[in-house]
Each structure stands twice: as C-alpha cells, then as structure tokens.
Enzyme design. Structure first.
Site, mmCIF file in Angstrom:
data_model
loop_
_atom_site.group_PDB
_atom_site.id
_atom_site.type_symbol
_atom_site.label_atom_id
_atom_site.label_comp_id
_atom_site.label_asym_id
_atom_site.label_seq_id
_atom_site.Cartn_x
_atom_site.Cartn_y
_atom_site.Cartn_z
ATOM 1 N N SER A 144 2.160 -15.879 61.547
ATOM 2 C CA SER A 144 1.344 -16.738 60.680
ATOM 3 C C SER A 144 1.794 -18.179 60.845
ATOM 4 O O SER A 144 2.968 -18.443 61.152
ATOM 5 C CB SER A 144 1.501 -16.325 59.210
ATOM 6 O OG SER A 144 0.898 -17.265 58.339
ATOM 7 N N TYR A 157 7.401 -14.536 52.249
ATOM 8 C CA TYR A 157 6.420 -14.398 53.325
ATOM 9 C C TYR A 157 6.746 -15.346 54.483
ATOM 10 O O TYR A 157 6.746 -14.941 55.647
ATOM 11 C CB TYR A 157 5.019 -14.684 52.785
ATOM 12 C CG TYR A 157 3.908 -14.484 53.798
ATOM 13 C CD1 TYR A 157 3.528 -13.204 54.181
ATOM 14 C CD2 TYR A 157 3.242 -15.573 54.357
ATOM 15 C CE1 TYR A 157 2.511 -13.006 55.096
ATOM 16 C CE2 TYR A 157 2.224 -15.382 55.270
ATOM 17 C CZ TYR A 157 1.859 -14.103 55.645
ATOM 18 O OH TYR A 157 0.861 -13.911 56.562
#
Length: 273
Positions: A144, A157
């Site tokens: 990501s 995350y």
C-alpha cells in the site's frame, strides 16, 4: 479482459475487492485458479464460473501448516503456479495508548506481513525449478502507499505494509538471477470493504476491476513496482517532500480510520482482544 500470460494462478484474499476482481479476471482468461479466502459462499460463486479449473481453500494465511497443505493439494491437482498473488490483508485504526489495540497490531502483522511470506514459501522451490526449465513465474505482494510513510492513527497498518515492502525488496534481490520476478503493488484507495468506513477524502478512488486489469497488465510486462492509480503515488511523493512537521499537521487534520469495534471498522479475522 484477458490475461494470456498466466496459466496457473494462486490468489489469496479472493473473497472480495481487489482479490475477487483479480480472480475473476484470471478465470475469464482461461487460467487455472486457486481461490483462497475465508468466505466460502463468495469463493464458491467464483469457482462456479469454471469449476474444472478452480479449487477453493480456506486457510488462515498466517498459519504456515494450513497454507502448505493448500499448496500441496493445489500443485498435485493442477500443477505448479506461474503466478502467486498474496493479496489477503486487513486494515484498521490504531491507538498505542489502548492496550487492546496491541492485539490489533499483532494480528495485522500476522496477516499483512507474515501472511505474504507464508503464501510464497510452499511454492518457491517448485517455481524456481520450473524457471530453470525456461518457464517464468511471478510473485506478487499487495502492499500500500500507506507503507511509504507513517500516518497518524494508522500505525499498525502502515507498519505492516512498510515491512511488506522491505520484505519484497529482499526477496526480489534474492531471486534476481532466477526466472522468478517479484512485484510490489502499492494501491492507493480502492472501492472495497476496507475503505468503506473511511471518514476522510480518498483521492483517485479506483474500482477493483480496473485496478485488477492494470495490476495484471503491469505484472505481465515485468513492472516491479506497481502503483494504483499512478497519480496517488505522485501525490504521496509530493507530500513526502514537505517538512515533516507540516506533513504531519496536514494529516492530523484528517479524520482517523475507525479502530476495531468502532462504527465503520472492518472485521479482522482471528483477532483476540
């Protein structure tokens, strides 16, 4: 949409979002596809598109023994894959001051980081041997842009995706002299369940089917670093050029991603708090 370069693929996180779009595209192209995920009805619906070329598996991707059993069964039935996409992942807000959130970080690292290595491991030797016979293969890890720089309220995350990017860099270097390629995918915002609860602006929001098309085309071309969409990568890099205090001030002004259990949060399988 067709992807003629791939004949045998394994896709984790195939139940929805990007993983489902990737699996659907690969099945449509005529590939044999191992559909790996936790939601049986969604996987069965995909397998029904081509039951003679698909198999459904439901291991926890952080469970090495379960993934190894899946890999052994798939290889016995359909052969060694030429494409393995480690797409399974979870997301959620994080607050270091909350003791219960430490379990969230642990589980997120288990799925988002360890789960990728666990997915690749049982296929690696067979794919490398296949490469020695002149048959190329690709390992794809879905990271990501959140792994490029830490964001307030999203530490677990961001850490899991930053660790994944570094792991994929290491694996790429190790396999550089083989016929295997390693691809790091850094999506920005995709219209999936993981972003449905976001309470902040999501520039460049991309539909999963379009993201899957671009991803597979880029892997087929040999692109090692894939950003979806590209303009979110440019935006992230531009923000990273700002002085850190200014960068952080901008992000602190944005709403936080919901923590586990809050309204709008997404489920984290196997989370024990």
């Amino acid at each position: 949409m067709t992807t003629p370069n791939f004949q045998n693929a394994v896709v984790t996180g195939a139940c929805g979002g990007l993983g489902q779009a990737l699996a659907r595209a690969l099945v449509a192209s005529g590939a044999r596809v191992a559909l790996v995920g936790l939601q049986r009805p969604a996987l069965d619906a995909l397998a029904a598109l081509a039951p003679e070329r698909c198999a459904v598996y439901q291991p926890d991707v952080s469970d090495a023994a379960a993934v190894q059993a899946m890999a052994a069964d798939w290889t016995k039935r359909f052969g060694v894959p030429d494409l393995v996409i480690a797409n399974a992942g979870v997301a959620g807000g994080f607050d270091t001051a909350q003791a219960s959130d430490l379990a969230v970080m642990r589980r997120m690292l288990e799925i988002n980081l360890l789960g990728v290595a666990t997915t690749f491991q049982p296929f690696l030797d067979a794919m490398r041997e296949r490469g020695e016979r002149g048959q190329r293969g690709a390992l794809v890890g879905v990271a990501s842009v959140a792994g490029w720089r830490g964001m307030p309220g999203n530490g677990a995350y961001c850490a899991s995706k930053a660790g994944l990017i570094a792991y994929l860099q290491s694996l790429r270097a190790e396999l550089r002299r083989t016929a295997l390629t390693v691809h790091t995918v850094s999506p920005g915002y995709l219209r999936t369940a993981l972003t449905a609860g976001n309470r902040f602006a999501m520039p460049g929001l991309l539909e999963p089917d379009e993201a899957a098309r671009r991803l597979l085309a880029s892997v087929a071309k040999g692109t090692e670093h894939i950003v979806l969409p590209r303009r979110i990568g440019w935006l992230s890099r531009a923000l990273s050029l700002l002085p850190a205090p200014l960068h952080d001030r901008i992000l602190l002004g944005q709403p936080r991603k919901p923590r586990a259990g809050e309204a709008g949060s997404t489920d984290i399988p196997g989370l024990k708090r």
